[in-house]
Design an enzyme around this catalytic site. Structure first.
Site, PDB file in Angstrom:
ATOM      1  N   SER A  17       0.808  -1.234   0.000  1.00  0.00           N
ATOM      2  CA  SER A  17       0.000   0.000   0.000  1.00  0.00           C
ATOM      3  C   SER A  17       0.838   1.279   0.000  1.00  0.00           C
ATOM      4  O   SER A  17       0.502   2.220  -0.739  1.00  0.00           O
ATOM      5  CB  SER A  17      -0.975  -0.010   1.184  1.00  0.00           C
ATOM      6  OG  SER A  17      -1.925  -1.018   0.986  1.00  0.00           O
ATOM      7  N   THR A  65      -6.040  -2.853   7.650  1.00  0.00           N
ATOM      8  CA  THR A  65      -6.042  -4.226   7.143  1.00  0.00           C
ATOM      9  C   THR A  65      -6.110  -5.209   8.312  1.00  0.00           C
ATOM     10  O   THR A  65      -6.319  -4.811   9.464  1.00  0.00           O
ATOM     11  CB  THR A  65      -4.826  -4.448   6.191  1.00  0.00           C
ATOM     12  OG1 THR A  65      -4.975  -5.720   5.574  1.00  0.00           O
ATOM     13  CG2 THR A  65      -3.492  -4.386   6.918  1.00  0.00           C
ATOM     14  N   LYS A  69     -10.066  -4.610  10.777  1.00  0.00           N
ATOM     15  CA  LYS A  69     -11.155  -3.996  10.004  1.00  0.00           C
ATOM     16  C   LYS A  69     -12.463  -3.901  10.808  1.00  0.00           C
ATOM     17  O   LYS A  69     -13.219  -2.951  10.640  1.00  0.00           O
ATOM     18  CB  LYS A  69     -11.400  -4.769   8.710  1.00  0.00           C
ATOM     19  CG  LYS A  69     -10.286  -4.586   7.683  1.00  0.00           C
ATOM     20  CD  LYS A  69     -10.628  -5.271   6.380  1.00  0.00           C
ATOM     21  CE  LYS A  69      -9.477  -5.190   5.401  1.00  0.00           C
ATOM     22  NZ  LYS A  69      -9.801  -5.794   4.107  1.00  0.00           N
ATOM     23  N   ASN A  90     -12.149  -0.433   5.859  1.00  0.00           N
ATOM     24  CA  ASN A  90     -10.738  -0.476   5.422  1.00  0.00           C
ATOM     25  C   ASN A  90     -10.191   0.914   5.125  1.00  0.00           C
ATOM     26  O   ASN A  90      -9.017   1.055   4.814  1.00  0.00           O
ATOM     27  CB  ASN A  90     -10.561  -1.397   4.203  1.00  0.00           C
ATOM     28  CG  ASN A  90     -10.983  -0.730   2.914  1.00  0.00           C
ATOM     29  OD1 ASN A  90     -11.831   0.162   2.917  1.00  0.00           O
ATOM     30  ND2 ASN A  90     -10.416  -1.148   1.807  1.00  0.00           N
ATOM     31  N   ARG A 155     -17.599 -23.702   3.831  1.00  0.00           N
ATOM     32  CA  ARG A 155     -17.350 -24.970   4.536  1.00  0.00           C
ATOM     33  C   ARG A 155     -18.392 -25.166   5.632  1.00  0.00           C
ATOM     34  O   ARG A 155     -18.988 -26.228   5.751  1.00  0.00           O
ATOM     35  CB  ARG A 155     -15.931 -24.917   5.117  1.00  0.00           C
ATOM     36  CG  ARG A 155     -15.550 -26.104   5.942  1.00  0.00           C
ATOM     37  CD  ARG A 155     -14.115 -26.000   6.381  1.00  0.00           C
ATOM     38  NE  ARG A 155     -13.836 -24.806   7.176  1.00  0.00           N
ATOM     39  CZ  ARG A 155     -12.626 -24.455   7.613  1.00  0.00           C
ATOM     40  NH1 ARG A 155     -11.577 -25.194   7.315  1.00  0.00           N
ATOM     41  NH2 ARG A 155     -12.462 -23.373   8.346  1.00  0.00           N
TER      42      ARG A 155
END
Ligand code: ATR
Length: 279
Positions: A17, A65, A69, A90, A155
């Site tokens: 970034s 990040t 967040k 963010n 999942r």
């Protein structure tokens, strides 16, 4: 006085970034600095306060990040609707004592798909894999592009179903197509034009139990992780899909944050090219 920006995360050592925002600033002639700040796990709010209070120029904003967040979401005194839908922030803007929380991740994904990859989500059957923070952040922006279908598979089936239910009921969300949720076994026999991996399975190279049928002919398979060939990318390639990793999303979410802060939209293509040639 130079306006100051920072990225807060843990870890942040390998973050791209600062490079991206420095290139944006140079390209657009904006006078700003951007640094990466490693915050301790229990010290995010204190690190932000210290950044705002100390330093030569005015602190104007920050990116946030992993793993902060959700905490940034709680820290913000005002939220944009896309941050509210994502349940995570963010991008922070500091404005006369107010802390405005935004989320540019979904916009970054959509822009990467449409502009860089020529894959407009409109009318496409989309499969979103995962039901954690990364998945949540992109659901509303994807729905607003009017896909033919958005199925969330995870999942843990219940989490996918809960997320689908939540977005199906989102007030003010004028989308005709509601998302649906399932576990991976529910994918048998189904096909999609765009398959997005928002699970963190790529980080430990775990293989997702996906039937090959999910990748329709000319399917685009999008891995949100970048910088490595994940098991998902290999699976998708074998099934004949066109594969992209999340580097474009990283650059596009940064460009959207830059636009939020500075009111100027940088050109992302040269920055993306510079990052690709450096890796
Ligand atoms: P993130 O913010 O990156 O989304 P998260 O909120 O912890 O992180 O969510 C991780 C997501 O990746 C979840 O959807 C998780 O599935 P579960 O809800 O079943 O835990 C998924 N995930 C992580 N490792 C996985 C693996 N090995 N196989 C399948 N899904 C996995």
């Amino acid at each position: 006085m130079t306006d100051r920006y920072a990225l807060f995360g843990n870890p942040v050592g390998h973050s791209k970034s600062p490079r991206i925002h420095t290139l944006f600033a140079k390209q657009t002639g904006q006078d700003l600095s951007y640094e990466a700040i490693l915050a301790p796990d229990d010290g995010f709010a204190a690190a932000v306060t210290a950044f705002v209070a100390n330093g030569k120029g005015p602190a104007r904003g920050a990116n946030v990040t992993v793993p902060f967040k959700e905490e940034a979401f709680r820290l913000a005194t005002k939220l944009t609707s896309r941050a509210e839908a994502a349940g995570a922030v963010n991008t922070l803007s500091f404005d006369a004592g107010a802390v405005i929380g935004d989320n540019t991740d979904g916009a970054g994904l959509v822009r990467d798909l449409k502009t860089n990859l020529g894959c407009d989500p409109a009318g496409r059957r989309i499969l979103l894999l995962g039901a954690g923070g990364a998945a949540r952040g992109v659901i509303l922006p994807l729905l607003l592009e009017n896909p033919a279908e958005l199925l969330i598979a995870n999942r843990t089936e219940e989490t996918a179903a809960r997320l689908a239910l939540e977005f199906g009921r989102l007030p003010g969300c004028a989308v005709a197509v509601k998302p649906d949720g399932t576990g991976f076994p529910g994918l048998a026999g189904r096909s999609f034009d765009l398959v997005i991996n928002a699970t963190s399975a790529g980080l430990d190279n775990a293989v997702l139990p996906l039937p090959t049928s999910v990748f329709a002919p000319r399917c685009v398979a999008y891995e949100m992780v970048y910088g490595r060939e994940t098991a998902f990318m290999a699976q998708a390639r074998t099934a004949g899909a066109r594969v992209a990793d999340g580097l474009g999303m990283l650059v596009e979410q940064a460009a959207e944050a830059f636009f939020v802060w500075r009111g100027v939209r940088p050109h992302t293509a040269p920055v993306l090219a510079a990052l690709k040639s450096a890796s």
